[in-house]
Every structure is written in C-alpha cells, then in structure tokens.
Design a protein around this motif. Sequence first.
Motif, PDB file in Angstrom:
ATOM      1  N   ASP A  64       0.831  -1.201   0.000  1.00  0.00           N
ATOM      2  CA  ASP A  64       0.000   0.000   0.000  1.00  0.00           C
ATOM      3  C   ASP A  64       0.870   1.257   0.000  1.00  0.00           C
ATOM      4  N   ALA A  65       1.958   1.219   0.777  1.00  0.00           N
ATOM      5  CA  ALA A  65       2.866   2.366   0.845  1.00  0.00           C
ATOM      6  C   ALA A  65       3.560   2.597  -0.503  1.00  0.00           C
ATOM      7  N   LYS A 106       1.038   4.064  -2.955  1.00  0.00           N
ATOM      8  CA  LYS A 106       0.783   5.471  -2.645  1.00  0.00           C
ATOM      9  C   LYS A 106       1.929   6.361  -3.129  1.00  0.00           C
ATOM     10  N   LYS A 107       3.153   5.854  -2.996  1.00  0.00           N
ATOM     11  CA  LYS A 107       4.335   6.639  -3.366  1.00  0.00           C
ATOM     12  C   LYS A 107       4.554   6.699  -4.871  1.00  0.00           C
ATOM     13  N   ASN A 114       2.354   5.370  -7.524  1.00  0.00           N
ATOM     14  CA  ASN A 114       1.226   5.380  -8.460  1.00  0.00           C
ATOM     15  C   ASN A 114       0.477   6.702  -8.382  1.00  0.00           C
ATOM     16  N   ARG A 126      -2.399   8.938  -8.107  1.00  0.00           N
ATOM     17  CA  ARG A 126      -3.651   8.582  -7.433  1.00  0.00           C
ATOM     18  C   ARG A 126      -4.851   8.621  -8.379  1.00  0.00           C
ATOM     19  N   GLN A 152      -7.012   5.321  -9.653  1.00  0.00           N
ATOM     20  CA  GLN A 152      -8.443   5.155  -9.400  1.00  0.00           C
ATOM     21  C   GLN A 152      -9.189   4.800 -10.675  1.00  0.00           C
ATOM     22  N   ARG A 172      -3.523  -1.611  -6.588  1.00  0.00           N
ATOM     23  CA  ARG A 172      -3.109  -1.953  -5.222  1.00  0.00           C
ATOM     24  C   ARG A 172      -3.252  -3.457  -4.998  1.00  0.00           C
TER      25      ARG A 172
END
Length: 320
Positions: A67-68, A71-72, A74, A76, A80, A294
Amino acid sequence: MDIKDSISYFIKQNRKQCTGVRRILNVPDYIFCALAFKCGCRDYFCGKIYEKTFGQRQGYITQFRKDALAKKYNDREMAQRVDNKASFDAMFTKYLHRDWLDVDKSTMEEFEAFAGRHEEFFVKAVNTSGGNSIWKCNPAKSKKTLKQLRSKMKGCILEEPIIQHSRMSSLHPGTVNTIRVNTVWSGGEPHVFAAVLRMGSKGCVDNFHAGGGMGAEIDLETGVVFTTAINMENQRFIFHPVTGAQIVGFQVPNWDRVLAMVKEMASLVPQVRTIGWDVAVTEDGCCAVEGNSRCDFLICQMPRNIGRYHELKALLEEAR
C-alpha cells in the motif's frame, strides 16, 4: 479486513496452523511483525511469516508495504481510473474483446439492446475487488422486468461472458481461469514482474481470495507453470482437486500474446507504476479482465514461499 475481522482471522488461523507454545508466542510476534514489516494477518499466516527468520521477513511484500509503495509511486487519479471497473473498460476497450455496458451512463434503450444481444451476462459493481459483487444475470429467467433489473444494477457494468481457451477450461470448466500478471514501470518501460495462473474450484470466479481459489507461478520466458498450486489455506496441489488436471508443467496457451498485451496496456498508463492485470486466454488470443493498482502480492510469493520486496523496490527506485 477491519479490526474485528482481523482478530477473528488471527484466532482461527493461529488455532489451525499452530500448536502449543507457538500459538502463545504468535501474539507478540505478530505485533512485532506488524510494526517492523507492515505485516497484515493474511501475510503472517498465508506467507507463514511466523516460521521465517528476521532476514526472510524483511524480504516480504506485505499488505501495508505494498500500500505504501502504491501510494508513493502510483498517480492517485490514474490509479483510481484503473481500479474502477467502468473507467477501466472505457480506457482499455480495445483489449476487452467482448461487449460491455456502463449501466449508469446508458439509456433504457441501450440497456434493453444489450440484454437483447446476450442471453446472459455478468454484472459487476464498479468499485469492488476480490471477486466481490459479481453475479450472472439471465433476464429471460428473471421474475423482474428489464426496468426493475436496470434499477437494481445501478453502479454496475455489464459484460458479455468470456469464452476461455479449451485448455484453460480443462483445468476447471466452472470458472474462467485467468492469469494475474504484475507489471512494473521502470527505466522508461514496462517490466513483467510476476505471473500466476489462477484457478477456481467452485463458484463462478477464480479469485485467489475466494473460496476454493488457488494460484501457481508461471515461468515468464516459457509460459509454463513451474510450481505447485497453493490456496489461502496453504494447501498445495500438483493436480486440480476437482478435475484432476495436472497443474505443474501446464503450458499457458498464447503466452506471447499475454505478455505483449499487458506490456501494451501498461504503456498506456505509465503513471501507475505497479499494476496487477487479470487476463483471460481465449482460442484466438487473450483479453483483459480488469486491472488492480493496489493488488495483493501474496499470490506471487506463496507458491515459492519467498519474499520479493527488495526486487520490487529496486525496480520502482529506478528512474522512470
């Protein structure tokens, strides 16, 4: 999983997999692993982290580590769009090779036309994962009118059923047995990080997290399965438990086309540097099922019982 589900899962798996003092030691050990390695309950038991050395534990792509990284690395907004089933189908229509409809963006006439073209079709909620909220609809057998069905399908897409390759069907004909291919955008190009053959044994989905789902790793050069299949209960299979089909040594049909397609799709969204693509193999090629920015990396670590965190991190740290 929320906290309540996590506690329930931990207790169940701790009793099932461990005995004696090990069960007691697992409680503080899991807390340590959660803090030190961002480990989730499924990582701890499915990856048998409790058996691993400190160095081996450091090497796992755990739930919160992935997940980290997502987040770093990809973007956002684009991630989505990849994860949303409606926007995915819109972006990658070329690779679907099947009819589909976004219920929320369609008219009643378009809905009726779609239902008229297909005796049955799949209904998928656009914002779910893990094989959840997917069902098969046959309007002719339903007691509801088309208008009532459409109302029930708000927030969903409709997709024509996939007819898989006969060899893929031989593994388990009751499910579309797909390939999960993980790509990583690194050094200005897409890299295929891992590929896993996913098979079902009941229901209508092959999802690894669904009841009966299992996965076996595929050699990236040849497209041949080289590990036993494993499920979420850590049971291993050389032969499919329902059909008896041999899994180890299975040659995935049209393998070159699978690789070419996922690389081409990954090139369209380089802002999303890690994606898990679900691909179905057909008689004349392959087709995209969905994408996951994710995605869970358990499925590509469990078959060989090894962690691949450092390998993944090194690729992501390379220049775009």
